[in-house]
Enzyme design. Structure first.
Site, PDB file in Angstrom:
ATOM      1  N   THR A  44     -22.095 -12.924  -5.882  1.00 17.95           N
ATOM      2  CA  THR A  44     -20.513 -12.511  -5.674  1.00 17.95           C
ATOM      3  C   THR A  44     -20.162 -13.167  -4.297  1.00 17.95           C
ATOM      4  OG1 THR A  44     -20.726 -10.280  -4.587  1.00 17.95           O
ATOM      5  CG2 THR A  44     -20.966 -10.465  -6.966  1.00 17.95           C
TER       6      THR A  44
ATOM      7  N   ASN B  78     -25.754  -6.057  -0.430  1.00 18.58           N
ATOM      8  CA  ASN B  78     -25.870  -6.936   0.995  1.00 18.58           C
ATOM      9  C   ASN B  78     -24.533  -7.159   1.467  1.00 18.58           C
ATOM     10  OD1 ASN B  78     -27.126  -9.160   2.756  1.00 18.58           O
ATOM     11  ND2 ASN B  78     -25.305 -10.106   1.475  1.00 18.58           N
TER      12      ASN B  78
ATOM     13  N   TYR C 169     -20.342   0.402  13.816  1.00 15.26           N
ATOM     14  CA  TYR C 169     -21.381  -0.443  12.931  1.00 15.26           C
ATOM     15  C   TYR C 169     -22.744   0.411  12.826  1.00 15.26           C
ATOM     16  CZ  TYR C 169     -24.381  -4.098  11.271  1.00 15.26           C
ATOM     17  OH  TYR C 169     -25.182  -4.900  10.530  1.00 15.26           O
TER      18      TYR C 169
ATOM     19  N   LYS D 124     -24.518   1.922   9.074  1.00 19.01           N
ATOM     20  CA  LYS D 124     -26.012   1.721   8.898  1.00 19.01           C
ATOM     21  C   LYS D 124     -26.886   2.825   8.757  1.00 19.01           C
ATOM     22  CE  LYS D 124     -25.496  -2.654   7.919  1.00 19.01           C
ATOM     23  NZ  LYS D 124     -25.748  -3.277   6.437  1.00 19.01           N
TER      24      LYS D 124
END
Length: 286
Positions: free
Chosen positions: A34, A83, A147, A151
């Protein structure tokens, strides 16, 4: 044996997704990839991959993808690679919360939407969910609090998902990625501290940080190490790969909780910030 079907989100040119897609294809898998609606797909289509547009922040986009994958893969999906991701670099106290909300919407809620929509495909194939994590979710890297938080959230969500999906025959693996040679940092390369920030004494250091070119592991090397783990019938819960992961893993196991405070202090010149802050306090009293 039926051909293994793989769906990978976030396969823009020059990124981890593209490298993973090429590695899966080399191994004979049916690769479905994608890209964002405004991104080119030439690098993927020219390689013979099936490519669809996807915005993981939109429910309708994920649902449309599921309908397309149903046609291609026939209701079974052996591997889903979450991802797609973006970054945002800023000090915690200067954070634009709207920017962070956008990032969580991609980095955390995106994988959640994908799993919610595609879990029947994965259960049918006794498949594997692959979440692309980061050492940022382990180490308190300066200027990356938001960030890093995405994660860390992804890691722990994956941990719990692994436990929940096991009875359904679905495996979950989190890839703890080090510094990989991609273009993810480019979007933040022109970012500056806001005027009047308490971190203004480090303005030059901040600009150097967002323009940095760290030592990295090449994308193809990364992909060649990751893909076999995801094809394993009993993959590890976490798989560490890429530059810096060796020291990070060691410190995470054997170091005390604040060990990174001492390591990162000189790296980010925090002594300079403390000195300037104390000087400002003195001047304010005069």
């Amino acid at each position: 044996m039926a051909q293994i079907s793989v769906l990978i989100t976030g396969c823009g040119e020059g990124g981890i997704g593209e490298a993973l897609a090429r590695e899966y294809q080399k191994r004979g898998c049916t690769v479905i990839v994608t890209v964002l609606p405004w991104e080119s797909n030439t690098h993927l289509v020219s390689a013979g991959m099936t490519c669809f547009e996807l915005d993981v922040t939109k429910e309708e986009s994920v649902q449309a993808l599921a309908r397309n994958v149903q046609k291609v893969a026939g209701g079974k999906l052996h591997i889903l690679v979450n991802n797609a991701g973006i970054c945002y670099t800023m000090t915690g106290i200067d954070t634009d919360v709207q920017e962070v909300q956008k990032m969580f919407n991609v980095n955390v809620f995106g994988p959640m939407r994908m799993v919610r929509e595609f879990h029947p495909f994965l259960i049918s194939a006794r498949g594997t969910i692959v979440n692309i994590g980061s050492v940022g979710g382990i180490v308190p890297y300066m200027y990356g609090s938001s960030y890093n938080a995405t994660k860390a959230a992804l890691h722990h969500w994956g941990n719990t998902l692994r436990v929940e999906m096991a009875p359904l025959g679905v495996k979950v693996i989190t890839i703890i990625s080090g510094n990989i040679g991609t273009n993810i940092l480019k979007s933040d390369s022109a970012r500056k501290l806001p005027e009047g920030s308490h971190y203004s004494p480090l303005a030059k250091e901040f600009e150097q940080h967002v323009r940095r070119v760290p030592a990295t592991t090449p994308r193809d090397v990364y992909a060649a190490r990751v893909v076999p783990q995801t094809l394993n019938s009993s993959p590890p819960a976490w798989y560490w790969v890429g530059a810096t992961t060796g020291i990070v893993r060691f410190m995470d196991i054997f170091g005390f909780r604040t060990v990174w405070d001492y390591i990162l202090w000189p790296v980010f010149n925090l002594g300079k910030l403390r000195k300037e802050t104390e000087l400002r306090r003195v001047n304010d009293k005069l």
